[in-house]
Design an enzyme around this catalytic site. Structure first.
Site, PDB file in Angstrom:
ATOM      1  CD  GLU A   1      -8.484  -4.608   5.277  1.00 30.75           C
ATOM      2  OE1 GLU A   1      -9.313  -3.772   5.048  1.00 30.75           O
ATOM      3  OE2 GLU A   1      -7.422  -4.199   5.750  1.00 30.75           O
TER       4      GLU A   1
ATOM      5  NE  ARG B   1      -9.402   0.255   8.838  1.00 32.37           N
ATOM      6  CZ  ARG B   1     -10.737   0.149   8.464  1.00 32.37           C
ATOM      7  NH1 ARG B   1     -11.467  -0.649   8.981  1.00 32.37           N
ATOM      8  NH2 ARG B   1     -11.117   0.697   7.513  1.00 32.37           N
TER       9      ARG B   1
ATOM     10  CD  GLU C   1      -3.036   1.299   2.558  1.00 32.55           C
ATOM     11  OE1 GLU C   1      -3.184   0.059   2.840  1.00 32.55           O
ATOM     12  OE2 GLU C   1      -3.556   2.434   2.672  1.00 32.55           O
TER      13      GLU C   1
HETATM   14  N1  MTE Z   1      -6.323 -11.549  -1.430  1.00 33.19           N
HETATM   15  C1  MTE Z   1      -5.311 -11.805  -2.206  1.00 33.19           C
HETATM   16  N2  MTE Z   1      -5.352 -13.096  -2.823  1.00 33.19           N
HETATM   17  N3  MTE Z   1      -4.095 -11.031  -2.077  1.00 33.19           N
HETATM   18  C2  MTE Z   1      -3.806 -10.008  -1.365  1.00 33.19           C
HETATM   19  O1  MTE Z   1      -2.927  -9.398  -1.539  1.00 33.19           O
HETATM   20  N4  MTE Z   1      -4.929  -8.341   0.098  1.00 33.19           N
HETATM   21  C3  MTE Z   1      -5.943  -8.288   1.071  1.00 33.19           C
HETATM   22  C4  MTE Z   1      -7.294  -8.811   0.586  1.00 33.19           C
HETATM   23  N5  MTE Z   1      -7.345  -9.897  -0.028  1.00 33.19           N
HETATM   24  C5  MTE Z   1      -5.054  -9.635  -0.615  1.00 33.19           C
HETATM   25  C6  MTE Z   1      -6.131 -10.341  -0.830  1.00 33.19           C
HETATM   26  C7  MTE Z   1      -6.305  -6.883   1.662  1.00 33.19           C
HETATM   27  S1  MTE Z   1      -5.013  -6.399   2.607  1.00 33.19           S
HETATM   28  C8  MTE Z   1      -7.129  -5.987   1.120  1.00 33.19           C
HETATM   29  S2  MTE Z   1      -7.139  -4.484   1.789  1.00 33.19           S
HETATM   30  C9  MTE Z   1      -7.988  -6.390   0.147  1.00 33.19           C
HETATM   31  O2  MTE Z   1      -7.869  -7.881  -0.460  1.00 33.19           O
HETATM   32  C10 MTE Z   1      -8.070  -5.488  -1.059  1.00 33.19           C
HETATM   33  O3  MTE Z   1      -8.882  -5.764  -2.269  1.00 33.19           O
HETATM   34  P1  MTE Z   1     -10.440  -5.408  -2.104  1.00 33.19           P
HETATM   35  O4  MTE Z   1     -10.501  -3.882  -1.863  1.00 33.19           O
HETATM   36  O5  MTE Z   1     -10.623  -5.515  -3.537  1.00 33.19           O
HETATM   37  O6  MTE Z   1     -11.049  -6.403  -1.225  1.00 33.19           O
HETATM   38  N1  LUZ Z   2      -5.653   1.990   4.507  1.00 34.88           N
HETATM   39  C1  LUZ Z   2      -5.886   3.213   4.681  1.00 34.88           C
HETATM   40  C2  LUZ Z   2      -6.289   0.824   4.919  1.00 34.88           C
HETATM   41  O1  LUZ Z   2      -5.185   4.114   3.940  1.00 34.88           O
HETATM   42  N2  LUZ Z   2      -7.176   3.473   5.602  1.00 34.88           N
HETATM   43  C3  LUZ Z   2      -7.832   2.686   5.965  1.00 34.88           C
HETATM   44  O2  LUZ Z   2      -8.681   2.966   6.790  1.00 34.88           O
HETATM   45  C4  LUZ Z   2      -7.391   1.236   5.891  1.00 34.88           C
HETATM   46  N3  LUZ Z   2      -8.134   0.160   6.420  1.00 34.88           N
HETATM   47  C5  LUZ Z   2      -7.812  -0.992   6.118  1.00 34.88           C
HETATM   48  C6  LUZ Z   2      -6.691  -1.299   5.287  1.00 34.88           C
HETATM   49  N4  LUZ Z   2      -6.018  -0.239   4.806  1.00 34.88           N
HETATM   50 MO1  MOS Z   3      -5.133  -3.753   2.972  1.00 35.03          MO
HETATM   51  S1  MOS Z   3      -4.101  -3.909   4.734  1.00 35.03           S
HETATM   52  O1  MOS Z   3      -6.082  -2.509   3.272  1.00 35.03           O
HETATM   53  O2  MOS Z   3      -4.101  -3.423   1.903  1.00 35.03           O
END
Ligand code: MTE
Ligand code: LUZ
Ligand code: MOS
Length: 765
Positions: A709, A308, A230
């Site tokens: 998540e 969070r 991120e």
């Molecule tokens: N699933 C896979 N296969 N690989 C990933 O890196 N990241 C997770 C989740 N699932 C991830 C994953 C995280 S930290 C987040 S925030 C969400 O996917 C982001 O994708 P979304 O917003 O489309 O759910």
């Molecule tokens: N990233 C962010 C995050 O910048 N703000 C958020 O609130 C958050 N929450 C979950 C995962 N990534």
């Molecule tokens: Mo997920 S920790 O919001 O990339």
């Protein structure tokens, strides 16, 4: 719409044809980067000796802080992070110099010839020590509800204690990396394995002193991000861009696993304290907690992660009197960062520990306290938002399907009959808020083109990292136009096509980008319908598109999608749309720490059972049985996969994954031989995931709630299931709440004894 479309990447994934950073064909003359990073955790740079390295085979140039044309600064939230150390180093693994050579081997060999002399400064690795020394990244924050000061006197029982949760290595299969290519007019293109293309673009512009419109970041997909990309994909991309821009040659850097583990931040370890007060009938009346977050050496995303933790400090319970304070503690570790759950899991662990502590003292099952205190619709969170709760519904359905009491009784029976093998269980309810807690980040854009042959191209700000967001975007376009999904192509994520993106994070990518895609498609659809209405001499409302055909007043016509698209083009009507989406109704006031930060919450209940081998300390997670609040899932295969992956990742964090930094701030668990992640032998023997079938309007894309998540937090139950099993072997086990519960810790705990209170020791003397 087909309910369970396969992930559109599955075909190329299994054939090894999917394109990751390392699959991008390299241009002739491309150069390779390697980073020299600090071998010490804290100190003043006395001497940086580059001569021998610069003269080494194949070396083109070595960059240091002095070579940066713009700001030597990549801090996202707070500008406190140098790209290359200038006068001081703040953690082991901090980049100091960048070697560019004609091959990866030569770059790496030259790095070894760099000499760094440092005047050491004191090293802090513990967050509580950092707080005591006032090494805080920003002032502490406190969330409050009710009247905590007066609440304690109304409690029949009060318990207090402390907890530790360790960090977690992301271990995305694809390590960090980037490939930068200079373009004409001083512009640059960067292929980056990032969740935040705009973060890379912004930092590159800042470091190179370029306008953002000259920085193109392009990402096809990631081999996993999990939050680790991120913010922390940025440094490597900017370093490549720095060298590429200066040398006017393409430059690539893909990290070795050990470099990645050493140099990048992880999930934040937390040290926490709690005090919980209950009424005679086990209602939680008061809860006080303090969280010491180990942020590492710079802010990175720590302030947002910290927030969070506070948002989720009461998990899925209603507690009328709450005070929670969180400290963002600066230590000399690599800056810790986003990791699936983003501080939420750390907060939720503490309330669960508090409940277990209370239950054990009161000789009841923790599930009694948990169930009695579940959030109901209308209950207020400590941050002011009112719950639209599915907590009870999930719990009740889990109880009906899995029979919590029966599981508990069976385990008791088993434990009575078995001396050297013990079982334990835990129930783990979850509640997770969906939205970036920083309100302004909740926005997204999509660009949709319908081509004259009827095919459709979709670009959004979302990054595909295995979670299936591209499949969901494709489903949105195919559903709105009601065409065959094979007509839709999802393009790479590119800052020239979609600007000012929020990172793909907070589980919100499908919602934000999906709604933007929906809006773009609806705008084009309206134009198509107007054309059809003109052709059939009717009102646009009488026109529908259904499975590639045009219908008027629900009667099929002889016009299909392709014919209508071409006719629309022939009439010189726009077949493209760029749409913007932002959810309404969210706000948060950080001066009051109150507001309505989340568009909605995701709920669920997991029942987890584990078995331990009381001779060896080894254990197995027997089963994880879940009722999960998907809303109305738009892709049940993908959503189930997200649940399974999240659960296993959460269990890994809570059980076998053990990060170890020594007192000098050096990572000891720096390879896969010393850092254990769950493999096929350690996943639960059974995972059952039952949906809570709700058809409610919930502001999610197609009412399909975010799923990325939340399931990770079911894994917390594995910790308490093991705790429960140990207690049945040895009720007097000395068992602090100190995650992860590694087999070594289990073994020690099995044969431990709670130390006698000091007073009685004195008496014994
Ligand atoms: N699933 C896979 N296969 N690989 C990933 O890196 N990241 C997770 C989740 N699932 C991830 C994953 C995280 S930290 C987040 S925030 C969400 O996917 C982001 O994708 P979304 O917003 O489309 O759910
Ligand atoms: N990233 C962010 C995050 O910048 N703000 C958020 O609130 C958050 N929450 C979950 C995962 N990534
Ligand atoms: Mo997920 S920790 O919001 O990339």
């Amino acid at each position: 719409m087909k309910k369970s479309m396969k992930n559109i990447d599955s075909y190329t994934h299994v054939r090894g044809e999917s394109v990751y950073l390392d699959d991008i064909p390299m241009l002739r003359g491309s150069l390779f980067a390697a980073v020299f990073d600090s071998p010490v955790a804290h100190g003043k740079i006395k001497r940086l000796e580059l001569q021998e390295a610069a003269a080494a085979k194949g070396v083109v140039k070595i960059f240091t802080a002095a070579d940066i044309p713009g700001d030597n600064q990549i801090g996202g939230i707070i500008p406190d992070e140098e790209l290359l150390a200038h006068t001081e180093v703040h953690f082991c693994g901090m980049p100091v110099a960048l070697v560019i050579a004609d091959s990866e081997e030569n770059a790496k060999a030259a790095v070894k010839k760099i000499i760094l002399e440092v005047d050491p400064l004191p090293i802090i690795t513990d967050p509580v020590e950092a707080a005591q020394k006032n090494e805080l990244i920003h002032p502490p924050r406190t969330f409050q509800l009710g009247d905590i000061a007066n609440a304690w006197q109304n409690c029949a029982y009060i318990f207090e204690g402390s907890t530790e949760t360790n960090g977690q290595e992301h271990l995305y299969i694809e390590t960090q990396g980037a490939y930068a290519i200079p373009k004409e007019h001083g512009a640059i293109r960067i292929y980056s394995s990032t969740q935040g293309p705009t973060a890379v673009q912004r930092a590159t512009a800042n470091v190179l002193n370029l306008p953002m419109n000259k920085v193109e970041v392009d990402t096809t997909r990631l081999g996993g991000g999990f939050g680790g990309k991120e913010d922390q994909a940025t440094a490597w991309a900017v370093l490549c861009a720095l060298a590429a821009h200066h040398l006017q040659k393409p430059v690539k850097y893909a990290m070795h696993r050990m470099e990645d583990m050493r140099m990048t931040g992880k999930r934040h370890p937390y040290s926490s304290r709690y005090k919980i007060g209950l009424s005679k009938d086990y209602k939680i009346i008061a809860y006080e907690a303090s969280f010491y977050q180990n942020a590492g050496a710079t802010a990175d995303l720590s302030p947002a992660v910290l927030e969070r933790t506070l948002f989720h400090c009461t998990n899925s319970y209603f507690i009328p009197h709450v005070k929670a304070t969180a400290y963002c503690c600066r230590t000399n570790l690599p800056p810790n960062t986003a990791f699936r759950g983003f501080g939420g899991p750390q907060g939720m662990f503490v309330i669960e520990a508090a409940i277990v502590k209370a239950a054990e003292a009161l000789h009841i099952s923790p599930s009694v306290i948990q169930q009695k205190n579940l959030l109901q619709t209308g209950d207020e969170f400590p941050y002011g938002q009112k719950a639209e709760s599915e907590a009870l519904a999930c719990w009740q359905k889990a109880d009906e399907l899995f029979q919590i009491e029966k599981i508990q009784n069976n385990i008791q029976e088993f434990n009575k009959k078995n001396n050297l093998v013990k079982k334990g269980m835990a129930v783990m309810p979850i509640c997770f808020g969906i939205s970036f807690t920083k309100t302004l980040m909740n926005q997204a854009r999509a660009l949709v083109h319908v081509y004259t042959d009827g095919s459709i191209g979709v670009s959004t700000g979302a990054i595909e990292m295995g979670q299936g967001v591209n499949t969901k975007m494709l489903q949105v376009a195919a559903a709105i136009f009601s065409v065959d999904p094979s007509l839709v192509k999802i393009n790479s994520t590119n800052t020239y096509r979609i600007a000012n993106t929020s990172p793909t994070a907070a589980s919100a990518a499908a919602d934000l980008n999906g709604k933007a895609t929906e809006l773009a498609c609806l705008a084009i659809l309206e134009r198509l319908k107007n054309v059809a209405a003109d052709i059939f001499q009717t009102k646009p409302e009488a026109v529908t598109l259904n499975e590639n055909w045009v219908y008027v007043d629900d009667k099929k016509t002889d016009w299909n999608w392709n014919k209508l698209v071409l006719e629309t083009y022939n009439r010189r009507i726009n077949l493209s749309e760029h749409a913007h989406y932002t959810p309404s109704g969210i706000h948060f006031d950080t001066t009051k720490e109150k507001g309505h930060p989340f568009t909605y919450h995701v709920y669920g209940t997991a029942v987890i059972s584990a078995t331990i081998d009381c001779l060896r300390g080894r254990y197995e997670i027997d089963d994880v049985k879940v009722v999960h609040d998907f809303g109305k899932s738009m892709n049940s295969i993908i959503d189930r996969g997200q649940c399974e992956g999240g659960i296993v990742q959460g269990i890994g964090w809570m059980t076998m994954e053990e990060l170890l930094y020594d007192k000098d701030g050096k990572l000891r668990s720096n390879a896969l031989s010393t850092y254990k992640v769950p493999d096929i032998y350690s996943v639960p023997k059974e995972i059952i995931i039952e949906p809570l079938a709700t058809q409610k309007e919930n502001l999610a894309i197609f009412s399909s709630k975010a799923v990325g998540e939340p399931p990770l937090m079911y894994g917390i139950g594995a910790y308490f299931a093991l705790h429960n099993a140990i207690k049945s072997f040895n009720p007097n086990a000395n068992l602090p709440f100190d995650a992860p519960m590694t087999p070594e810790k289990v073994l020690m705990a099995l044969y431990s004894k709670i130390p006698e209170p000091k007073e009685s020791l004195v008496k014994a003397l």
